[in-house]
Design a protein around this motif. Structure first.
Motif, PDB file in Angstrom:
ATOM      1  N   SER A 132       0.773  -1.284  -0.121  1.00  0.00           N
ATOM      2  CA  SER A 132       0.057  -0.148   0.012  1.00  0.00           C
ATOM      3  C   SER A 132       0.856   1.348  -0.124  1.00  0.00           C
ATOM      4  O   SER A 132       0.488   2.111  -0.892  1.00  0.00           O
ATOM      5  CB  SER A 132      -1.056   0.067   1.330  1.00  0.00           C
ATOM      6  OG  SER A 132      -0.169  -0.312   2.324  1.00  0.00           O
ATOM      7  N   PRO A 133       2.012   1.517   0.640  1.00  0.00           N
ATOM      8  CA  PRO A 133       2.674   2.401   0.566  1.00  0.00           C
ATOM      9  C   PRO A 133       3.545   2.572  -0.598  1.00  0.00           C
ATOM     10  O   PRO A 133       3.567   3.917  -1.203  1.00  0.00           O
ATOM     11  CB  PRO A 133       4.031   2.366   1.692  1.00  0.00           C
ATOM     12  CG  PRO A 133       3.440   1.416   2.663  1.00  0.00           C
ATOM     13  CD  PRO A 133       2.375   0.511   1.947  1.00  0.00           C
ATOM     14  N   ALA A 134       3.774   1.763  -1.358  1.00  0.00           N
ATOM     15  CA  ALA A 134       4.114   1.716  -2.935  1.00  0.00           C
ATOM     16  C   ALA A 134       3.017   2.315  -3.851  1.00  0.00           C
ATOM     17  O   ALA A 134       3.445   3.028  -4.629  1.00  0.00           O
ATOM     18  CB  ALA A 134       4.619   0.380  -3.221  1.00  0.00           C
ATOM     19  N   ILE A 137       2.937   6.095  -2.922  1.00  0.00           N
ATOM     20  CA  ILE A 137       4.099   6.714  -3.489  1.00  0.00           C
ATOM     21  C   ILE A 137       3.915   6.962  -4.945  1.00  0.00           C
ATOM     22  O   ILE A 137       4.300   7.939  -5.658  1.00  0.00           O
ATOM     23  CB  ILE A 137       5.469   5.918  -3.305  1.00  0.00           C
ATOM     24  CG1 ILE A 137       5.569   5.749  -1.568  1.00  0.00           C
ATOM     25  CG2 ILE A 137       6.513   6.430  -4.095  1.00  0.00           C
ATOM     26  CD1 ILE A 137       6.830   5.037  -1.235  1.00  0.00           C
ATOM     27  N   ALA A 138       3.444   5.879  -5.835  1.00  0.00           N
ATOM     28  CA  ALA A 138       3.185   6.103  -7.254  1.00  0.00           C
ATOM     29  C   ALA A 138       2.260   7.166  -7.577  1.00  0.00           C
ATOM     30  O   ALA A 138       2.299   7.870  -8.647  1.00  0.00           O
ATOM     31  CB  ALA A 138       3.100   4.647  -7.696  1.00  0.00           C
ATOM     32  N   TYR A 139       1.273   7.272  -6.748  1.00  0.00           N
ATOM     33  CA  TYR A 139       0.145   8.322  -6.856  1.00  0.00           C
ATOM     34  C   TYR A 139       0.839   9.618  -6.493  1.00  0.00           C
ATOM     35  O   TYR A 139       0.392  10.582  -7.369  1.00  0.00           O
ATOM     36  CB  TYR A 139      -1.010   7.961  -5.961  1.00  0.00           C
ATOM     37  CG  TYR A 139      -1.984   8.889  -6.075  1.00  0.00           C
ATOM     38  CD1 TYR A 139      -2.781   8.859  -7.235  1.00  0.00           C
ATOM     39  CD2 TYR A 139      -2.188  10.411  -5.362  1.00  0.00           C
ATOM     40  CE1 TYR A 139      -3.898   9.961  -7.546  1.00  0.00           C
ATOM     41  CE2 TYR A 139      -3.327  10.994  -5.458  1.00  0.00           C
ATOM     42  CZ  TYR A 139      -4.247  10.993  -6.579  1.00  0.00           C
ATOM     43  OH  TYR A 139      -5.087  12.097  -6.819  1.00  0.00           O
ATOM     44  N   LEU A 140       1.493   9.714  -5.831  1.00  0.00           N
ATOM     45  CA  LEU A 140       2.259  11.004  -5.656  1.00  0.00           C
ATOM     46  C   LEU A 140       3.230  11.650  -6.675  1.00  0.00           C
ATOM     47  O   LEU A 140       3.149  12.781  -7.211  1.00  0.00           O
ATOM     48  CB  LEU A 140       3.151  11.083  -4.339  1.00  0.00           C
ATOM     49  CG  LEU A 140       2.289  10.948  -2.863  1.00  0.00           C
ATOM     50  CD1 LEU A 140       3.256  10.830  -1.721  1.00  0.00           C
ATOM     51  CD2 LEU A 140       1.190  12.202  -2.889  1.00  0.00           C
ATOM     52  N   MET A 141       3.907  10.294  -7.353  1.00  0.00           N
ATOM     53  CA  MET A 141       4.492  10.835  -8.505  1.00  0.00           C
ATOM     54  C   MET A 141       3.666  11.198  -9.667  1.00  0.00           C
ATOM     55  O   MET A 141       4.254  12.143 -10.424  1.00  0.00           O
ATOM     56  CB  MET A 141       5.510   9.549  -8.890  1.00  0.00           C
ATOM     57  CG  MET A 141       6.708   9.236  -8.256  1.00  0.00           C
ATOM     58  SD  MET A 141       7.745   7.943  -8.771  1.00  0.00           S
ATOM     59  CE  MET A 141       6.716   6.430  -8.436  1.00  0.00           C
ATOM     60  N   TYR A 152       8.894   9.052  -1.666  1.00  0.00           N
ATOM     61  CA  TYR A 152       9.115   8.049  -0.561  1.00  0.00           C
ATOM     62  C   TYR A 152       9.229   8.800   0.598  1.00  0.00           C
ATOM     63  O   TYR A 152       8.385   8.397   1.728  1.00  0.00           O
ATOM     64  CB  TYR A 152      10.337   7.289  -1.065  1.00  0.00           C
ATOM     65  CG  TYR A 152      10.629   6.612   0.040  1.00  0.00           C
ATOM     66  CD1 TYR A 152      10.262   5.166   0.596  1.00  0.00           C
ATOM     67  CD2 TYR A 152      11.776   7.045   1.051  1.00  0.00           C
ATOM     68  CE1 TYR A 152      10.461   4.827   1.582  1.00  0.00           C
ATOM     69  CE2 TYR A 152      12.294   6.542   2.063  1.00  0.00           C
ATOM     70  CZ  TYR A 152      11.694   5.020   2.303  1.00  0.00           C
ATOM     71  OH  TYR A 152      12.157   4.231   3.324  1.00  0.00           O
ATOM     72  N   GLN A 153       9.619  10.032   0.645  1.00  0.00           N
ATOM     73  CA  GLN A 153      10.118  10.483   1.994  1.00  0.00           C
ATOM     74  C   GLN A 153       8.750  11.278   2.376  1.00  0.00           C
ATOM     75  O   GLN A 153       8.652  11.353   3.716  1.00  0.00           O
ATOM     76  CB  GLN A 153      11.255  11.693   1.772  1.00  0.00           C
ATOM     77  CG  GLN A 153      11.911  12.331   2.891  1.00  0.00           C
ATOM     78  CD  GLN A 153      12.766  11.446   3.828  1.00  0.00           C
ATOM     79  OE1 GLN A 153      13.416  10.498   3.162  1.00  0.00           O
ATOM     80  NE2 GLN A 153      12.131  11.237   5.007  1.00  0.00           N
ATOM     81  N   ALA A 167      11.932  -5.832  -4.183  1.00  0.00           N
ATOM     82  CA  ALA A 167      11.120  -6.064  -5.118  1.00  0.00           C
ATOM     83  C   ALA A 167      10.042  -4.960  -5.662  1.00  0.00           C
ATOM     84  O   ALA A 167       9.849  -4.614  -6.621  1.00  0.00           O
ATOM     85  CB  ALA A 167      10.305  -7.453  -5.205  1.00  0.00           C
ATOM     86  N   VAL A 168       9.717  -4.594  -4.630  1.00  0.00           N
ATOM     87  CA  VAL A 168       8.489  -3.259  -4.652  1.00  0.00           C
ATOM     88  C   VAL A 168       9.351  -2.049  -5.088  1.00  0.00           C
ATOM     89  O   VAL A 168       8.802  -1.432  -5.967  1.00  0.00           O
ATOM     90  CB  VAL A 168       7.889  -3.079  -3.722  1.00  0.00           C
ATOM     91  CG1 VAL A 168       7.163  -1.920  -3.154  1.00  0.00           C
ATOM     92  CG2 VAL A 168       6.880  -4.148  -3.287  1.00  0.00           C
ATOM     93  N   VAL A 169      10.483  -1.946  -4.539  1.00  0.00           N
ATOM     94  CA  VAL A 169      11.277  -0.604  -5.031  1.00  0.00           C
ATOM     95  C   VAL A 169      11.616  -0.612  -6.458  1.00  0.00           C
ATOM     96  O   VAL A 169      11.568   0.169  -7.388  1.00  0.00           O
ATOM     97  CB  VAL A 169      12.714  -0.787  -4.076  1.00  0.00           C
ATOM     98  CG1 VAL A 169      13.514   0.580  -4.862  1.00  0.00           C
ATOM     99  CG2 VAL A 169      12.216  -0.502  -2.603  1.00  0.00           C
ATOM    100  N   GLN A 170      12.059  -1.956  -6.881  1.00  0.00           N
ATOM    101  CA  GLN A 170      12.220  -2.232  -8.245  1.00  0.00           C
ATOM    102  C   GLN A 170      11.070  -1.700  -9.184  1.00  0.00           C
ATOM    103  O   GLN A 170      11.300  -0.917 -10.299  1.00  0.00           O
ATOM    104  CB  GLN A 170      12.691  -3.709  -8.530  1.00  0.00           C
ATOM    105  CG  GLN A 170      13.128  -3.920  -9.817  1.00  0.00           C
ATOM    106  CD  GLN A 170      14.625  -3.406 -10.153  1.00  0.00           C
ATOM    107  OE1 GLN A 170      15.312  -2.882  -9.210  1.00  0.00           O
ATOM    108  NE2 GLN A 170      15.007  -3.273 -11.513  1.00  0.00           N
ATOM    109  N   GLN A 171       9.987  -1.974  -8.805  1.00  0.00           N
ATOM    110  CA  GLN A 171       8.782  -1.638  -9.431  1.00  0.00           C
ATOM    111  C   GLN A 171       8.521  -0.233  -9.459  1.00  0.00           C
ATOM    112  O   GLN A 171       8.170   0.467 -10.646  1.00  0.00           O
ATOM    113  CB  GLN A 171       7.412  -2.475  -9.134  1.00  0.00           C
ATOM    114  CG  GLN A 171       7.446  -3.925  -9.128  1.00  0.00           C
ATOM    115  CD  GLN A 171       6.313  -4.543  -8.698  1.00  0.00           C
ATOM    116  OE1 GLN A 171       5.000  -4.228  -9.115  1.00  0.00           O
ATOM    117  NE2 GLN A 171       6.481  -5.720  -7.776  1.00  0.00           N
ATOM    118  N   LEU A 172       8.862   0.189  -8.328  1.00  0.00           N
ATOM    119  CA  LEU A 172       8.497   1.917  -8.363  1.00  0.00           C
ATOM    120  C   LEU A 172       9.618   2.358  -9.122  1.00  0.00           C
ATOM    121  O   LEU A 172       9.293   3.707  -9.821  1.00  0.00           O
ATOM    122  CB  LEU A 172       8.686   2.373  -6.914  1.00  0.00           C
ATOM    123  CG  LEU A 172       7.519   2.146  -6.092  1.00  0.00           C
ATOM    124  CD1 LEU A 172       8.043   2.358  -4.360  1.00  0.00           C
ATOM    125  CD2 LEU A 172       6.502   2.976  -6.264  1.00  0.00           C
TER     126      LEU A 172
END
Length: 267
Positions: A132-134, A137-141, A152-153, A167-172
């Motif tokens: 869910s944080p990922a 974060i994607a929405y904020l981008m 992220y910050q 793995a999730v960071v790689q997708q982001l």
């Protein structure tokens, strides 16, 4: 319940219980920690990421309808297929069907529609720390035009408990390139977080150790004068009692030793 208790709800969970006396809340199970107990106070409410609109939380947050309604949340984005949607008559749900990857565009479409409708949405996974944080974060981008590190910050400052997996960071990071193209951030989030990089779902193998290269010359009486392998320099000096040659070389026996061996064979 006394009048004072009705006027002073718990400042953590928002319910009415004798939190000052350590009484457990009958609705959500919250109990005020004592001074000797470790750990920060955790609010039973989901984390507000964008004011009066976007909230981030866990399955536990999504399982408390009275707290969701207290925050004005009417829509829920469930990012874990195995989590049940408990209150379909009270909230509008959108659930992901895939648990291997995160379909960011699908998630962001639901969140953006909520914003257009001037409603409030909770994005949750099981613990509120990874999937869910990922998505948030994607929405904020997309919405704010912030690059990955800044997005992220922003989320980390508001929910310090998030722990993204490699793995999730790689997708982001891949999504950041999709959003910003050549203007994507130059500092990988994996490196900024101190997480190991990987490829194709497997960690990179450790570098091979340098193998020694043996010589065919006799070893010197001091390892520091003529080292017998090409490796890191050694500062210690070891004196050898005899000369040694690598290889199957037969050494001539002294005459006295040969005579002794003959006498032993004949006994």
């Amino acid at each position: 319940m006394r009048k004072r208790e009705r006027e002073n709800p718990c400042f953590v969970c928002g319910h009415y219980h004798k939190f000052e006396d350590g009484e457990v809340c009958g609705i959500c199970g919250h109990r005020l920690q004592e001074a000797t107990e470790k750990g920060p106070q955790q609010s039973a409410f989901s984390t507000e990421i964008l004011p009066q609109f976007l909230y981030l939380g866990s399955y536990d947050n999504a399982s408390r309808p009275e707290l969701l309604k207290a925050q004005g949340i009417s829509r829920i984005l469930n990012t874990v297929p195995t989590c049940q949607n408990l209150y379909k008559n009270s909230f509008i749900y959108h659930s992901l069907k895939e648990d291997k990857t995160l379909p960011f565009d699908e998630c962001l479409e639901f969140i953006e529609q909520t914003r257009r409708d001037k409603a409030r949405v909770l994005v949750h996974c099981m613990s509120g720390q990874n999937r869910s944080p990922a998505v948030v974060i994607a929405y904020l981008m997309r919405l704010k035009g912030w690059q990955l590190l800044q997005s992220y910050q922003w989320v980390k400052d508001r929910r310090p408990s998030i722990k993204l997996t490699p793995a999730v960071v790689q997708q982001l990071q891949e999504y950041e390139i999709e959003v910003f193209g050549n203007n994507a951030g130059t500092t990988p989030l994996l490196a900024a977080l101190g997480l190991p990089t990987f490829g194709f779902g497997f960690p990179n193998p450790p570098p091979l150790a340098e193998l020694p290269t043996f010589t065919s010359q006799a070893v010197s009486t001091s390892l520091t004068s003529t080292p017998f392998f090409n490796g890191p320099e050694r500062s210690d000096s070891v004196a050898l009692n005899t000369n040694f040659v690598f290889g199957a070389v037969r050494q001539e026996q002294p005459v006295a030793r040969a005579a002794m061996d003959h006498s032993m064979d004949s006994s």
